[in-house]
Design a protein around this motif. Structure first.
Motif, short mmCIF file in Angstrom:
data_model
loop_
_atom_site.label_atom_id
_atom_site.label_comp_id
_atom_site.label_asym_id
_atom_site.label_seq_id
_atom_site.Cartn_x
_atom_site.Cartn_y
_atom_site.Cartn_z
N CYS A 246 0.85 -1.19 0.00
CA CYS A 246 0.00 0.00 0.00
C CYS A 246 0.88 1.24 0.00
CB CYS A 246 -0.97 -0.02 1.17
SG CYS A 246 -0.23 0.14 2.78
N PRO A 247 0.33 2.36 -0.47
CA PRO A 247 1.10 3.60 -0.50
C PRO A 247 1.44 4.10 0.90
CG PRO A 247 -0.93 3.79 -1.80
CD PRO A 247 -1.00 2.50 -1.05
N TYR B 286 -6.84 -0.20 2.34
CA TYR B 286 -6.35 -0.16 0.96
C TYR B 286 -6.45 -1.56 0.36
CZ TYR B 286 -3.34 0.72 -3.05
OH TYR B 286 -2.86 0.85 -4.32
N TYR B 287 -6.76 -1.60 -0.90
CA TYR B 287 -6.71 -2.87 -1.64
C TYR B 287 -6.26 -2.60 -3.06
CZ TYR B 287 -11.13 -1.60 -3.88
OH TYR B 287 -12.10 -0.96 -4.60
N THR B 288 -5.66 -3.60 -3.67
CA THR B 288 -5.25 -3.48 -5.06
C THR B 288 -6.36 -4.01 -5.96
OG1 THR B 288 -4.10 -5.59 -4.89
CG2 THR B 288 -2.77 -3.62 -4.58
N ARG C 132 1.94 -6.42 6.75
CA ARG C 132 2.83 -5.59 7.56
C ARG C 132 2.06 -4.46 8.26
NH1 ARG C 132 6.26 -6.49 10.66
NH2 ARG C 132 5.18 -5.06 11.97
N ILE C 133 1.21 -3.78 7.52
CA ILE C 133 0.46 -2.67 8.11
C ILE C 133 -0.54 -3.18 9.15
CG2 ILE C 133 -1.28 -2.51 6.29
CD1 ILE C 133 0.25 0.38 8.33
N GLU C 134 -1.16 -4.33 8.90
CA GLU C 134 -2.07 -4.92 9.89
C GLU C 134 -1.33 -5.26 11.17
OE1 GLU C 134 -5.21 -6.91 6.70
OE2 GLU C 134 -3.81 -8.20 7.78
N LYS C 135 -0.09 -5.74 11.05
CA LYS C 135 0.72 -6.05 12.23
C LYS C 135 1.05 -4.77 13.00
CE LYS C 135 2.84 -10.22 10.45
NZ LYS C 135 4.07 -10.87 9.96
N LYS D 182 -2.02 6.98 7.56
CA LYS D 182 -3.44 7.08 7.92
C LYS D 182 -3.89 5.88 8.74
CE LYS D 182 -4.91 9.86 3.96
NZ LYS D 182 -5.69 9.86 2.71
N SER D 183 -3.39 4.70 8.41
CA SER D 183 -3.77 3.47 9.14
C SER D 183 -3.26 3.51 10.57
CB SER D 183 -3.24 2.23 8.43
OG SER D 183 -3.84 2.08 7.17
#
Length: 158
Positions: free
Chosen positions: A30-31, A136-138, A59-62, A37-38
């Motif tokens: 994700c950017p 975010y999702y691709t 990674r961001i969820e962790k 923001k997360s």
């Protein structure tokens, strides 16, 4: 829809499941602005006590999980593998504080996460949640496919 043959295993405070729950999902890539923001989103949720459910796998969820673990709100961790036998001290402490529930839809012999087990985990997680927060999702990625299947749930994003 959760397949009838799936039996969920629980570890921790099962009463947490009764809370209003927001599922947090974010693609692996994700950017950088979404990362910031997360993390801000997680700090806000940590401070206002909202129950968050996630696989906390990307990674961001962790990183979001690490922030939430420092709060006082309830957390639900849904595994994409069987229930673990050994847990880090931080997880044990949060279980003892009765603010963490770990759920696994897999037999204890499922020791590795695959794309299939992650997809099943995400489906179960979004069914259990009352609303979905999609950081975010691709396009055409796994989360994009999952979101297309969700019916009757509020989906928020940045």
């Amino acid at each position: 829809m959760i397949k009838k043959e799936i039996m969920l295993s629980y570890f921790g405070n099962e009463n947490i499941i009764k809370n209003q729950k927001t599922a947090f999902l974010c693609s692996r890539k994700c950017p950088s602005d979404i990362i910031i923001k997360s993390l801000d989103w997680a700090r806000d949720k940590k401070n206002n006590g909202d129950c968050i459910i996630s696989g906390f796998h990307s990674r961001i969820e962790k990183d979001v999980f690490d922030i939430l673990m420092k709060g006082k709100q309830p957390i639900i961790l849904v595994l994409a593998r069987g229930m673990k036998k050994h847990w880090p001290a931080e997880i044990k402490k949060t279980i003892e504080e009765e603010r963490l529930l770990v759920i696994s839809p897999f037999d204890k012999n499922v020791k590795y996460i695959t794309q299939e087990t992650a997809n099943i985990r995400n489906e179960i997680m979004t069914e259990i949640a009352d609303e979905i927060f999609l950081a975010y999702y691709t396009k055409n990625g796994n989360l994009h496919e999952l979101i297309k299947k969700i019916k009757g749930k509020k989906i928020k994003s940045f």
